[in-house]
Design a protein around this motif. Structure first.
Motif, mmCIF file in Angstrom:
data_model
loop_
_atom_site.group_PDB
_atom_site.id
_atom_site.type_symbol
_atom_site.label_atom_id
_atom_site.label_comp_id
_atom_site.label_asym_id
_atom_site.label_seq_id
_atom_site.Cartn_x
_atom_site.Cartn_y
_atom_site.Cartn_z
ATOM 1 N N LEU A 140 10.207 -7.980 -13.534
ATOM 2 C CA LEU A 140 9.545 -6.835 -12.914
ATOM 3 C C LEU A 140 8.432 -7.384 -12.035
ATOM 4 C CD1 LEU A 140 8.814 -3.842 -12.565
ATOM 5 C CD2 LEU A 140 7.390 -4.056 -14.623
ATOM 6 N N ILE A 141 8.539 -7.150 -10.749
ATOM 7 C CA ILE A 141 7.535 -7.636 -9.799
ATOM 8 C C ILE A 141 6.594 -6.482 -9.492
ATOM 9 C CG2 ILE A 141 7.151 -8.610 -7.509
ATOM 10 C CD1 ILE A 141 10.017 -9.788 -7.771
ATOM 11 N N VAL A 142 5.346 -6.642 -9.893
ATOM 12 C CA VAL A 142 4.354 -5.577 -9.781
ATOM 13 C C VAL A 142 3.539 -5.762 -8.515
ATOM 14 C CG1 VAL A 142 2.310 -4.538 -10.814
ATOM 15 C CG2 VAL A 142 4.226 -5.242 -12.260
ATOM 16 N N SER A 143 3.451 -4.719 -7.739
ATOM 17 C CA SER A 143 2.601 -4.708 -6.557
ATOM 18 C C SER A 143 1.482 -3.690 -6.765
ATOM 19 C CB SER A 143 3.425 -4.338 -5.320
ATOM 20 O OG SER A 143 2.608 -4.282 -4.163
ATOM 21 N N ILE A 144 0.323 -3.972 -6.219
ATOM 22 C CA ILE A 144 -0.805 -3.047 -6.292
ATOM 23 C C ILE A 144 -0.852 -2.249 -4.998
ATOM 24 C CG2 ILE A 144 -3.313 -2.858 -6.489
ATOM 25 C CD1 ILE A 144 -3.274 -5.506 -8.024
ATOM 26 N N LYS A 145 -0.883 -0.945 -5.119
ATOM 27 C CA LYS A 145 -0.846 -0.091 -3.924
ATOM 28 C C LYS A 145 -1.994 -0.422 -2.976
ATOM 29 C CE LYS A 145 -0.455 4.734 -2.440
ATOM 30 N NZ LYS A 145 0.805 4.458 -1.698
ATOM 31 N N GLY A 146 -1.643 -0.701 -1.728
ATOM 32 C CA GLY A 146 -2.635 -1.019 -0.707
ATOM 33 C C GLY A 146 -2.981 -2.481 -0.603
ATOM 34 N N PHE A 147 -2.476 -3.314 -1.535
ATOM 35 C CA PHE A 147 -2.801 -4.751 -1.516
ATOM 36 C C PHE A 147 -2.088 -5.426 -0.347
ATOM 37 C CE2 PHE A 147 -2.089 -9.082 -3.600
ATOM 38 C CZ PHE A 147 -3.330 -9.553 -3.195
ATOM 39 N N LEU A 148 -2.798 -6.256 0.390
ATOM 40 C CA LEU A 148 -2.298 -6.800 1.649
ATOM 41 C C LEU A 148 -1.761 -8.218 1.561
ATOM 42 C CD1 LEU A 148 -5.268 -5.586 3.888
ATOM 43 C CD2 LEU A 148 -3.036 -4.482 3.613
ATOM 44 N N GLU A 149 -1.906 -8.875 0.412
ATOM 45 C CA GLU A 149 -1.654 -10.320 0.383
ATOM 46 C C GLU A 149 -0.540 -10.731 -0.578
ATOM 47 O OE1 GLU A 149 -5.600 -11.685 -0.458
ATOM 48 O OE2 GLU A 149 -6.182 -11.692 1.641
ATOM 49 N N SER A 150 0.376 -9.849 -0.894
ATOM 50 C CA SER A 150 1.565 -10.237 -1.654
ATOM 51 C C SER A 150 2.794 -9.645 -0.957
ATOM 52 C CB SER A 150 1.492 -9.754 -3.106
ATOM 53 O OG SER A 150 1.590 -8.349 -3.185
ATOM 54 N N TYR A 151 3.940 -10.291 -1.159
ATOM 55 C CA TYR A 151 5.151 -9.928 -0.439
ATOM 56 C C TYR A 151 6.311 -9.794 -1.422
ATOM 57 C CZ TYR A 151 2.182 -11.375 3.404
ATOM 58 O OH TYR A 151 1.122 -11.489 4.274
ATOM 59 N N PRO A 152 6.357 -8.687 -2.163
ATOM 60 C CA PRO A 152 7.381 -8.542 -3.203
ATOM 61 C C PRO A 152 8.803 -8.586 -2.674
ATOM 62 C CG PRO A 152 6.161 -6.486 -2.862
ATOM 63 C CD PRO A 152 5.424 -7.549 -2.139
ATOM 64 N N ALA A 153 9.032 -8.126 -1.450
ATOM 65 C CA ALA A 153 10.393 -8.145 -0.906
ATOM 66 C C ALA A 153 10.901 -9.579 -0.761
ATOM 67 C CB ALA A 153 10.439 -7.424 0.445
#
Length: 413
Positions: A140-153
């Motif tokens: 499960l790859i968690v992204s934080i809404k609005g975070f600009l420095e991760s690329y889950p895709a």
């Protein structure tokens, strides 16, 4: 101001040397102009990760294949091995927990989910033994809404190539609402500063509500800017195995490492002169007599011996103009081609020759000035010539090991 030893440069190399000297009770100062390469550190130290474009599995065996004047070759394989085995304990004493060995590289994930060969990796980051190994069955790859420095895709794409079953969840954290007022504030370092106990509890609760039982959870490395306890607390709260994956710089693991090492150096009695710059060194009869700095002006800094660990072009330890490469503090002899066309390779992604330009040293890591050896000055880290930290993925190893090596040499003069 008189010290036993003064180190120019407050990054990983300078702090490694400073800690070594301070542990021996030496009165040591580090002069640091500001940010170091640790701010771009992804959480893993490389000893030798690449050579000639090929991935290195056994870094110690690769030393004999490096250029003759490479710092590791000058130190010798046995010396590199001995120092490399001492590093985890040194980091642990400072408060940094790592996993790994110099005998064989392991692999970590880049911000895009690609495998990267590593020597030592910080606590909380995923590791695996082979580049083609499947690190997880399900993630499960968690992204934080609005975070600009991760690329889950990108992370999903590269993990799925390894056979990992992935899915992405974007989590909204109420306690970060004020950061969203500006896009520039939704960065890793800004988020990490807000990760108090209540925010960590909110984050962990929302992960638990959406994670399946058999999934490993990957979150961006935005927890633990000061020490490891915040990350340990988060991992205890989450029901699933939890790992951090690096973000693009500025790096929270790097900021944490810088903070911990600097604090440990000062705890040992070292003096860390942050925000000062060495303008020039005063040399007489082949010896450095004093340093002139921006903040102290006419009050020169004196020491018995000095270590130059100011970095390469990135740290302005080496500079260039349209005609020359030069070392700006002492004017030391620098190894570079006089033919400007040989400074670079036409293909941007090829090994660039200028990356190997740096201060030339003898076998005892002494530099020279117009051919005259400076007897109480040593050079360490990426300021040295004949190593390409980027293409070798050896920047951290070169910094730590040459820092320790020159500290030992300095104590024996």
């Amino acid at each position: 101001m008189k010290f036993d030893y003064i180190i120019i440069g407050g990054g990983l190399c300078g702090l490694s040397a400073g800690i070594r000297l301070a542990e021996q009770g030496k009165k040591t100062a580090v002069v640091s102009s500001g940010q170091s390469a640790l701010h771009f550190f992804a959480g893993s130290f490389g000893l030798i990760g690449k050579n000639g474009g090929k991935t290195v599995l056994n870094p110690l065996e690769e030393i004999d294949c490096l250029p003759e004047r490479h710092p590791y070759r000058l130190m010798g394989k046995e010396r590199v091995k001995r120092l490399a085995t001492e590093v985890p304990a040194m980091l642990q004493k400072a408060g940094i927990t790592v996993t790994g060995s110099a005998e064989a590289n392991h692999f970590t994930l880049t911000p895009f989910g690609k495998p990267r060969p590593s020597w030592l990796t910080l606590n909380g980051l995923p590791t695996f033994s082979k580049p083609d190994e499947k690190p997880f069955e399900k993630a499960l790859i968690v992204s934080i809404k609005g975070f600009l420095e991760s690329y889950p895709a990108f992370m999903v794409e590269n993990l799925e190539k390894k056979g990992v079953c992935c899915r992405v969840e974007t989590i909204y954290l109420e306690r970060l609402t004020h950061l969203r007022e500006s896009n520039f504030d939704m960065r890793a370092a800004s988020i990490a500063k807000q990760m108090d106990r209540a925010t960590i509890e909110e984050f962990a609760s929302k992960i638990n509500s959406c994670a399946d039982k058999d999934e490993s959870v990957l979150i961006p490395a935005v927890i633990g800017i000061n020490d490891e306890r915040e990350l340990d607390r988060m991992r205890e709260m989450v029901n699933n195995p939890l790992y951090c994956v690096p973000t693009i710089p500025v790096s929270v693991p790097g900021l944490r490492a810088q903070h911990i090492l600097q604090h440990y150096f000062e705890k040992l009695g070292g003096t860390y002169l942050l925000g000062d710059r060495v303008e020039k060194g005063i040399i007489e009869d082949g010896m450095v007599k004093a340093l002139v700095t921006t903040n102290f002006g006419e009050d020169h800094l004196h020491a018995d011996a000095f270590i130059l660990a100011s970095g390469n072009i990135f740290g302005e330890g080496i500079k260039s103009n349209p005609h020359d490469f030069y070392e700006p503090v002492f004017g030391l002899d620098v190894n570079y081609s006089s033919n400007r066309d040989e400074w670079y390779a036409f293909n941007f992604f090829d090994a660039q020759p200028y990356m190997e330009y740096g201060v030339e040293i003898d076998n005892d890591f002494h530099p020279s000035l117009k051919g005259i050896k400076i007897k109480n000055l040593f050079v360490a880290g990426s300021t040295l010539a004949h190593c390409n930290s980027l293409k070798e993925d050896s920047g951290a190893g070169t910094a730590i090991l040459t820092g320790l090596h020159t500290a030992d040499l300095a104590m024996n003069i």
